[in-house]
Write a protein that holds these residues in place. Sequence first.
Motif, PDB file in Angstrom:
ATOM      1  N   GLY A 199      40.575  44.147  21.486  1.00  0.00           N
ATOM      2  CA  GLY A 199      40.092  44.827  22.681  1.00  0.00           C
ATOM      3  C   GLY A 199      40.332  46.327  22.626  1.00  0.00           C
ATOM      4  O   GLY A 199      41.051  46.836  21.766  1.00  0.00           O
ATOM      5  N   ASP A 200      39.737  47.025  23.559  1.00  0.00           N
ATOM      6  CA  ASP A 200      39.901  48.465  23.706  1.00  0.00           C
ATOM      7  C   ASP A 200      40.694  48.690  24.988  1.00  0.00           C
ATOM      8  O   ASP A 200      40.174  48.532  26.093  1.00  0.00           O
ATOM      9  N   GLN A 258      39.602  43.127  27.308  1.00  0.00           N
ATOM     10  CA  GLN A 258      39.933  44.400  26.676  1.00  0.00           C
ATOM     11  C   GLN A 258      41.412  44.763  26.838  1.00  0.00           C
ATOM     12  O   GLN A 258      42.074  45.099  25.861  1.00  0.00           O
ATOM     13  N   ALA A 259      41.914  44.679  28.071  1.00  0.00           N
ATOM     14  CA  ALA A 259      43.272  45.163  28.333  1.00  0.00           C
ATOM     15  C   ALA A 259      44.229  44.078  28.796  1.00  0.00           C
ATOM     16  O   ALA A 259      45.349  44.397  29.189  1.00  0.00           O
ATOM     17  N   SER A 260      43.824  42.832  28.793  1.00  0.00           N
ATOM     18  CA  SER A 260      44.585  41.674  29.256  1.00  0.00           C
ATOM     19  C   SER A 260      44.413  41.473  30.753  1.00  0.00           C
ATOM     20  O   SER A 260      44.099  42.400  31.504  1.00  0.00           O
ATOM     21  N   ILE A 261      44.626  40.232  31.189  1.00  0.00           N
ATOM     22  CA  ILE A 261      44.473  39.879  32.605  1.00  0.00           C
ATOM     23  C   ILE A 261      45.482  40.637  33.456  1.00  0.00           C
ATOM     24  O   ILE A 261      45.154  41.153  34.529  1.00  0.00           O
ATOM     25  N   GLY A 282      49.357  55.631  29.423  1.00  0.00           N
ATOM     26  CA  GLY A 282      50.165  56.152  28.326  1.00  0.00           C
ATOM     27  C   GLY A 282      50.982  55.106  27.610  1.00  0.00           C
ATOM     28  O   GLY A 282      51.617  55.401  26.590  1.00  0.00           O
ATOM     29  N   ALA A 283      50.970  53.863  28.122  1.00  0.00           N
ATOM     30  CA  ALA A 283      51.773  52.810  27.503  1.00  0.00           C
ATOM     31  C   ALA A 283      51.158  52.354  26.195  1.00  0.00           C
ATOM     32  O   ALA A 283      49.948  52.418  25.996  1.00  0.00           O
ATOM     33  N   ARG A 284      51.999  51.857  25.317  1.00  0.00           N
ATOM     34  CA  ARG A 284      51.480  51.267  24.085  1.00  0.00           C
ATOM     35  C   ARG A 284      50.820  49.937  24.439  1.00  0.00           C
ATOM     36  O   ARG A 284      51.412  49.090  25.112  1.00  0.00           O
ATOM     37  N   PRO A 285      49.608  49.721  23.992  1.00  0.00           N
ATOM     38  CA  PRO A 285      48.851  48.521  24.403  1.00  0.00           C
ATOM     39  C   PRO A 285      49.307  47.242  23.717  1.00  0.00           C
ATOM     40  O   PRO A 285      48.514  46.518  23.134  1.00  0.00           O
ATOM     41  N   ALA A 286      50.607  46.964  23.787  1.00  0.00           N
ATOM     42  CA  ALA A 286      51.118  45.758  23.121  1.00  0.00           C
ATOM     43  C   ALA A 286      50.575  44.495  23.764  1.00  0.00           C
ATOM     44  O   ALA A 286      50.447  43.461  23.121  1.00  0.00           O
ATOM     45  N   SER A 287      50.248  44.588  25.077  1.00  0.00           N
ATOM     46  CA  SER A 287      49.782  43.393  25.781  1.00  0.00           C
ATOM     47  C   SER A 287      48.269  43.327  25.872  1.00  0.00           C
ATOM     48  O   SER A 287      47.729  42.476  26.562  1.00  0.00           O
TER      49      SER A 287
END
Length: 301
Positions: A149-150, A90-93, A139-144
Amino acid sequence: MQTKTRGTLEMLAAMAISGTVGWLVVGSGQAPWVVVFWRCVFGALAMLLACAGLGLLRGSRLSGRQVALIALGGCALMLNWVLLFSAYSQASIAVATVVYNTQPFMLVGLGALLFGERLTPGKLGWLALAFAGMLFIVGARPASAMVGGDYLLGILLALGAAFFYAIAAATTKHLREVPAPLIVLLQMLLGMLLSAPFALGSLPAPAGEAWFYLVTIGVVHTGLMSTLLYGAIQRLSTVLVGALSFIYPLVAVLVDWLVFGHRLGWLQVLGGAAILLAAAGLNLGWSLRLRSVREGRATWD
């Protein structure tokens, strides 16, 4: 080889191995429950051999209280793994691992609620810094984040994993008289029973190269890693163990970047640095006046 040098090398190896588990989990292409089940199967086989070699299978007697604590810790450990492995997709390792390192604050909270441990101003200060780091990451942009994923769900799953790890660690603190390899063996056997209905039900069975990943996770990331970790803990001071444990999230972030190309944004880097600094301050007993006391913790996942 000197005891301290050997312990340091064991701890370095254990944390480096831990930092690559996310790579293998994602590479296996298997659902979290499937990974957990086979990790328990192969991990139990490895720990069975270790316990037999150490003579722990002869004459070991456990009280009802000890069995109950081992079972509670085993259930928490299984949920910890399922949630953490779910967070990877979802949010990367990298993000999941950094958020997962809020574990010590979960443990402090449980200690205050269940065991009456005092929350000092120093601990509250480190907690505030970690919370600020969490706000930066959220609050970060989910670029990674993983494709499809969510991002927020991944953060929540990692926080849930940290909470259940804290429960497992809290129960282990009350099992000092039980050899650690025996605890792991019994928890792996329990994990097999708990995860089997989910892993062997409607989910497709692993095939092909997935078996390589699953066997490696069970034998190397459970059997070998825990053996190295316990050996290091026996040979090193708690301060040094606590300091070296932060190699784990750094390796995980590096692996996520090199293997999957997931680079952290600047807000995520800032938030992650705040969390790791706060965790280091809490684990190593740093005060806000930069005076240290002898405390520490090791991370296993």
